[in-house]
Design an enzyme around this catalytic site. Structure first.
Site, mmCIF file in Angstrom:
data_model
loop_
_atom_site.group_PDB
_atom_site.id
_atom_site.type_symbol
_atom_site.label_atom_id
_atom_site.label_comp_id
_atom_site.label_asym_id
_atom_site.label_seq_id
_atom_site.Cartn_x
_atom_site.Cartn_y
_atom_site.Cartn_z
ATOM 1 N N ALA A 152 0.570 -0.898 0.259
ATOM 2 C CA ALA A 152 0.113 0.118 -0.021
ATOM 3 C C ALA A 152 1.099 1.592 -0.470
ATOM 4 O O ALA A 152 2.086 1.273 1.108
ATOM 5 C CB ALA A 152 -0.525 -0.090 1.112
ATOM 6 N N PRO A 153 0.539 2.147 -0.381
ATOM 7 C CA PRO A 153 0.989 3.477 -0.939
ATOM 8 C C PRO A 153 1.009 4.604 0.587
ATOM 9 O O PRO A 153 0.049 4.577 1.417
ATOM 10 C CB PRO A 153 0.675 4.362 -1.812
ATOM 11 C CG PRO A 153 -0.343 4.238 -1.969
ATOM 12 C CD PRO A 153 -1.423 2.840 -0.972
ATOM 13 N N TRP A 154 1.475 5.412 0.229
ATOM 14 C CA TRP A 154 1.464 6.712 1.918
ATOM 15 C C TRP A 154 0.439 7.584 1.371
ATOM 16 O O TRP A 154 0.586 8.468 2.482
ATOM 17 C CB TRP A 154 3.135 7.098 2.304
ATOM 18 C CG TRP A 154 3.528 7.646 0.337
ATOM 19 C CD1 TRP A 154 4.994 7.407 0.851
ATOM 20 C CD2 TRP A 154 3.640 8.802 0.301
ATOM 21 N NE1 TRP A 154 5.686 8.091 -0.205
ATOM 22 C CE2 TRP A 154 4.937 9.201 -0.574
ATOM 23 C CE3 TRP A 154 2.627 9.998 0.741
ATOM 24 C CZ2 TRP A 154 4.293 10.075 -1.533
ATOM 25 C CZ3 TRP A 154 2.477 11.028 -0.400
ATOM 26 C CH2 TRP A 154 3.667 10.915 -1.483
ATOM 27 N N LYS A 178 1.947 -4.984 2.564
ATOM 28 C CA LYS A 178 2.682 -3.760 3.616
ATOM 29 C C LYS A 178 2.657 -2.630 3.860
ATOM 30 O O LYS A 178 2.379 -2.190 2.448
ATOM 31 C CB LYS A 178 4.226 -4.372 2.737
ATOM 32 C CG LYS A 178 5.488 -3.658 3.340
ATOM 33 C CD LYS A 178 6.622 -3.967 3.134
ATOM 34 C CE LYS A 178 6.875 -2.101 1.683
ATOM 35 N NZ LYS A 178 6.288 -1.272 2.136
ATOM 36 N N PRO A 179 2.448 -2.010 4.700
ATOM 37 C CA PRO A 179 2.390 -0.438 4.574
ATOM 38 C C PRO A 179 3.778 0.572 3.881
ATOM 39 O O PRO A 179 4.508 -0.731 4.004
ATOM 40 C CB PRO A 179 1.486 -0.279 5.963
ATOM 41 C CG PRO A 179 2.437 -0.774 6.674
ATOM 42 C CD PRO A 179 2.486 -2.061 6.511
ATOM 43 N N SER A 235 4.999 4.145 -7.634
ATOM 44 C CA SER A 235 5.197 4.740 -8.405
ATOM 45 C C SER A 235 5.161 3.474 -9.711
ATOM 46 O O SER A 235 5.375 2.488 -9.680
ATOM 47 C CB SER A 235 6.500 5.505 -8.530
ATOM 48 O OG SER A 235 7.589 4.392 -8.059
ATOM 49 N N GLU A 256 -1.826 -0.307 -10.477
ATOM 50 C CA GLU A 256 -2.382 1.325 -9.610
ATOM 51 C C GLU A 256 -0.912 2.642 -9.751
ATOM 52 O O GLU A 256 -0.072 2.042 -8.599
ATOM 53 C CB GLU A 256 -3.058 1.140 -8.656
ATOM 54 C CG GLU A 256 -4.435 1.877 -9.314
ATOM 55 C CD GLU A 256 -3.947 3.397 -8.456
ATOM 56 O OE1 GLU A 256 -2.803 4.422 -9.260
ATOM 57 O OE2 GLU A 256 -4.110 4.352 -8.198
ATOM 58 N N CYS A 290 -3.010 9.832 -6.784
ATOM 59 C CA CYS A 290 -3.252 9.622 -8.187
ATOM 60 C C CYS A 290 -4.452 10.243 -9.368
ATOM 61 O O CYS A 290 -4.335 10.175 -9.858
ATOM 62 C CB CYS A 290 -3.215 7.928 -8.855
ATOM 63 S SG CYS A 290 -2.084 7.312 -7.369
ATOM 64 N N GLU A 386 4.206 12.815 -12.951
ATOM 65 C CA GLU A 386 3.535 13.748 -12.058
ATOM 66 C C GLU A 386 4.273 13.739 -10.547
ATOM 67 O O GLU A 386 4.896 13.460 -10.218
ATOM 68 C CB GLU A 386 3.149 11.736 -11.336
ATOM 69 C CG GLU A 386 2.095 12.717 -9.983
ATOM 70 C CD GLU A 386 1.803 10.567 -10.154
ATOM 71 O OE1 GLU A 386 1.270 10.879 -9.817
ATOM 72 O OE2 GLU A 386 2.415 10.151 -9.846
#
Length: 484
Positions: A152-154, A178-179, A235, A256, A290, A386
């Site tokens: 997962a992303p931050w 996993k965070p 990313s 994603e 995003c 981005e």
């Protein structure tokens, strides 16, 4: 006098654990720039333990009837509601997000999404059985894939965690999640809540596991032989590395990978509404989204007026501490992200104009002012890449054909929007825009029933919806002879 840092721990096979070798990393509050906790810097032994727990739990969880999986998810949703204030506090400490907006804009959708997938657990559909060859009947089985390694992303640690574990568990898979190394606190709290519900219902402890760590930890998860599927939100570079690594043993991959959403504004739009909605959709969560409305394309006949109005709206937006009820967004997530956003502005070409913002706010934490940049060309770095910060760019276009060319002229293809009162034009653009989502006269709303996911370098696979649920299942053809 020093303040003792809170100790976060992995959650493996129903138990909270330190990293096997005792290594930790500091977790920094982006509001202050100071550490408030430590988290395990998990190594190979920790990943092995989590994967073994998930693998051992899978056969029993796979065979649980859908109604029982639904019950689990509904109880998780109820527990998230009951402990919402704890989750909000942990998420805000993770990210610096405003408390009020986290309460209204994240907890309700998360709970709704879990409940949606609870219902989806009982909708494992396939094509109807039939005789496609004389004397033989064929039918389809929808089955779970196995162990799912999820990263997962931050930017939305809680919500993206939900998007990953809810469909996976609903379909009968087990999970190792996993965070991000900068935002583990809310994920560890979710593990406590989910683990409690699993225990109350008597399900295997290893159904849901959390492993904290850095990129090397994530790499070990992806390369591990146990997972049958890897899901990552991150990313483009990370997605490419995951896809390459997973290809070595043909794991299923769900990616994603970010976006560069075009916002196409025609001359007949309701300008006041467009400016208000676009500025909110561009700066919400400090632009760390995003799907953020970051790349505005405006018809030349209203360009100057629109830029002035957007800059005025941006200048009135406030960033600040989580307990300030007047702020729209908090800090950028970490020092590296602050440096990245600042770098884009520092490197602007001479023909670009910063209409408002363009600087850090305050002398502590990672706050950045709402920024609007005009005068840009299609091949400028800030148009093509981005930024992932509170920066909205504005370009001018002459006609519909050029608008489509500019909109599609990037490597990302996640989300987009069209602003016009002309229905036929909106329909033409919704067909022509090469993005996974096209909003018309709005930007950024998401619902559990509709898919989220992009094309091109934004990745593949869908989150949310029945399509997202299907991604966590495999299809098996069964054929039987009618002769007995």
């Amino acid at each position: 006098m020093t303040t003792e840092l809170r100790r976060l721990r992995n959650y493996i096979d129903g138990e909270f654990q330190d990293a096997a070798d005792g290594r930790t990393t500091e977790v920094v509050n982006p509001v202050t720039g100071e550490a408030y906790a430590t988290a395990p810097l998990s190594g190979a032994a920790d990943v092995d333990a989590a994967m073994a727990a998930a693998e051992a739990a899978f056969p029993a969880w796979r065979d649980v009837v859908p109604a029982e999986r639904q019950k689990l998810l509904l109880k998780i949703a109820d527990a998230f509601e009951e402990r919402a204030e704890e989750l909000i506090a942990a998420e805000s400490e993770n990210t610096g997000k405003p408390l009020g907006l986290t309460r209204t804009e994240e907890i309700p959708p998360m709970v709704d999404q879990i409940r949606f997938f609870a219902g989806a657990a009982r909708m494992l559909e396939g094509r109807s059985a039939g005789e496609y060859m004389e004397g033989l009947t064929s039918f389809i089985r929808r089955e779970p894939i196995g162990v799912c390694a999820q990263v997962a992303p931050w930017n939305y640690p809680m919500m993206m965690g939900v998007w990953k574990f809810a469909p996976a568990l609903a379909a009968g898979n087990t999970v190792v999640l996993k965070p991000s190394d900068t935002t583990p606190a809310s994920t560890v709290l979710m593990a406590e809540i989910i683990g409690g519900v699993l225990a109350d219902l008597g399900h295997p402890k290893g159904v849901f596991n959390v492993v904290c760590g850095d990129r090397d930890t994530g790499r070990r998860m992806v390369e591990h032989p146990v997972p049958a599927m890897v899901s990552i939100t991150g990313s483009v570079r990370a997605g490419m590395q995951v896809a390459e690594s997973a290809s070595k043993d043909i794991k299923r991959v769900h990616l994603e990978l970010g976006g560069k959403a075009p916002v196409v504004v025609f001359e007949d739009t309701d300008m006041a509404k467009a400016v208000e909605d676009i500025s909110t959709a561009g700066f919400f969560n400090a632009g760390q989204d995003c799907t953020a409305a970051t790349r505005v394309l405006v018809h030349e006949s209203i360009h100057d007026e629109f830029v002035a109005a957007l800059a005025k709206a941006a200048a009135e937006i406030k960033t600040g501490a989580p307990d300030d009820e007047d702020v729209l967004y908090g800090p950028l997530n970490n020092a590296n992200q602050l440096a990245q956003v600042s770098g884009f502005i520092d490197r602007l070409p001479a023909h670009a104009k910063v209409e408002t913002g363009g600087q850090r706010v305050g002398d502590k934490g990672y706050f950045y002012a709402p920024t609007v940049v005009s005068g840009l060309k299609q091949d400028d770095e800030i148009i093509q890449n981005e930024v992932f910060g509170p920066v909205i760019t504005v370009q001018s276009f002459t006609d519909e054909e050029q608008a489509i060319s500019y909109a599609n002229g990037v490597e990302y293809a996640l989300a987009s929007s069209v602003w016009t009162k002309d229905h036929a034009r909106a329909m033409r653009l919704s067909k022509a825009l090469e993005f996974g989502c096209v909003w018309i006269n709005t930007h950024i709303p998401l619902v559990a029933e509709m898919p989220h996911g992009g094309f091109k370098k934004s990745g593949y696979g869908k989150d949310l919806s029945a399509y997202g649920f299907d991604d966590y299942t495999r299809v098996k053809h069964v054929m039987t002879s009618l002769d007995g």
